[in-house]
Design a protein around this motif. Structure first.
Motif, short mmCIF file in Angstrom:
data_model
loop_
_atom_site.label_atom_id
_atom_site.label_comp_id
_atom_site.label_asym_id
_atom_site.label_seq_id
_atom_site.Cartn_x
_atom_site.Cartn_y
_atom_site.Cartn_z
N LEU A 146 0.82 -1.21 0.00
CA LEU A 146 0.00 0.00 0.00
C LEU A 146 0.85 1.25 0.00
N SER A 147 0.28 2.33 -0.46
CA SER A 147 1.00 3.61 -0.50
C SER A 147 0.78 4.33 0.82
N CYS A 148 1.68 4.07 1.77
CA CYS A 148 1.48 4.55 3.13
C CYS A 148 1.63 6.06 3.23
N LEU A 149 2.57 6.61 2.48
CA LEU A 149 2.81 8.03 2.60
C LEU A 149 1.59 8.83 2.15
N ARG A 150 0.93 8.36 1.10
CA ARG A 150 -0.27 9.05 0.68
C ARG A 150 -1.34 8.99 1.76
N LYS A 151 -1.41 7.86 2.44
CA LYS A 151 -2.39 7.74 3.52
C LYS A 151 -2.11 8.76 4.62
N THR B 36 3.99 19.90 2.88
CA THR B 36 4.53 18.95 1.91
C THR B 36 4.86 19.68 0.62
N LEU B 37 6.14 19.69 0.24
CA LEU B 37 6.57 20.36 -0.98
C LEU B 37 6.49 19.46 -2.19
N GLN B 38 6.70 18.15 -1.97
CA GLN B 38 6.68 17.17 -3.05
C GLN B 38 6.35 15.82 -2.45
N THR B 39 5.58 15.02 -3.16
CA THR B 39 5.24 13.71 -2.62
C THR B 39 4.95 12.72 -3.75
N ASN B 40 5.24 11.46 -3.49
CA ASN B 40 4.80 10.36 -4.35
C ASN B 40 4.63 9.13 -3.48
N LYS C 209 11.17 12.62 3.96
CA LYS C 209 10.61 11.62 4.87
C LYS C 209 10.34 10.36 4.06
N TYR C 210 10.91 9.25 4.51
CA TYR C 210 10.84 8.01 3.75
C TYR C 210 10.70 6.84 4.71
N GLN C 211 9.97 5.81 4.30
CA GLN C 211 9.82 4.65 5.16
C GLN C 211 9.60 3.38 4.34
#
Length: 249
Positions: free
Chosen positions: A6-11, A139-143, A168-170
């Motif tokens: 799943l795309s956790c960062l989007r969540k 948030t300046l940039q996200t994917n 921020k990365y995980q």
């Protein structure tokens, strides 16, 4: 654990509630190109490369390079940094502190702490909603893999307001271990606004029995101030205890 990735960062950006560790992003831990340093007393998922001080303190302007380095540097630091001073300890929380100077100018602080929290608290914890001293968190940039964030923090005791631009990365390390890391990045935004550097910061989360999560945290930060380490240590200890109180289990 489920097999769905799943795309956790989007969540996190959308503020959806995360109730299970299996909802965090998963990887195949066997698909690794490089040979990691074997470390005694930890499982294979926590192996890492050694890094020189120059490598750790060199902040890149490349997002992928920053991502590639961040987890490795975090594991290296949290597993090898020694001679911390214990500034607080009880049955639920341990806070350790250390510091060093760069070119006899600014003091870099190193903080390590550990506690346990309920599994249902993951969403709020990893979104930093408990930090009441945050003035702005943009948030300046996200994917699906990372977020580039600008954060402004209010003054805490002796430390004036600070600003950071970081990645921020995980990812999932093994069946029951996950990691989230932060590392500063050079950018047009950071050159204009930054008053502080996050060399590395993050959390190693381990799912335990009884719906518990063991949290091992480490942060290495240059506040770009000349205050004595003792004053910074006192301020950080007070703020950490206050911020983590709602999560400690």
């Amino acid at each position: 654990m489920g097999n769905q990735c799943l795309s956790c960062l989007r969540k996190f950006v959308q503020r959806q509630n995360i109730k299970n560790m299996s909802e965090l992003p998963q990887i195949d831990i066997h698909q690794q190109d490089e040979t990691y340093t074997k470390v005694d007393n930890i499982d294979e998922s926590e192996n890492y490369h050694e890094h020189s001080e120059e490598q750790i303190l060199a902040i890149s302007d490349n997002i992928q390079e920053t991502i590639d380095q961040s987890i490795d540097i975090f594991l290296y630091r949290i597993k090898t940094t020694k001679d911390f001073e214990e500034v607080f300890k009880d049955d639920q929380l341990v806070i350790l502190f250390k510091s060093f100077k760069i070119a006899e100018r600014y003091t870099v602080i190193q903080v390590k702490y550990e506690f346990r929290m309920k599994k249902t608290s993951i969403n709020d914890f990893l979104n930093y909603t408990y930090l009441t001293n945050i003035d702005q968190f943009t948030t300046l940039q996200t994917n699906s893999e990372f977020q580039q964030i600008y954060a402004s923090f209010k003054k805490i005791q002796f430390v004036e307001s600070r600003e950071y631009v970081f990645i921020k990365y995980q990812k999932q390390l093994s069946q029951n271990k996950y990691i989230q890391v932060l590392r500063s990045i050079n950018s047009d935004q950071s050159q204009q606004t930054t008053r502080g550097i996050i060399y590395i910061s993050g959390f190693l989360l381990e799912e335990m029995q009884n719906q518990e999560i063991r949290v091992q945290a480490y942060a290495e930060i240059d506040f770009k101030i000349k205050l004595p380490p003792g004053m910074i240590k006192k301020a950080l200890s007070i703020e950490l205890k206050r911020a983590l109180q709602q999560f400690i289990y």
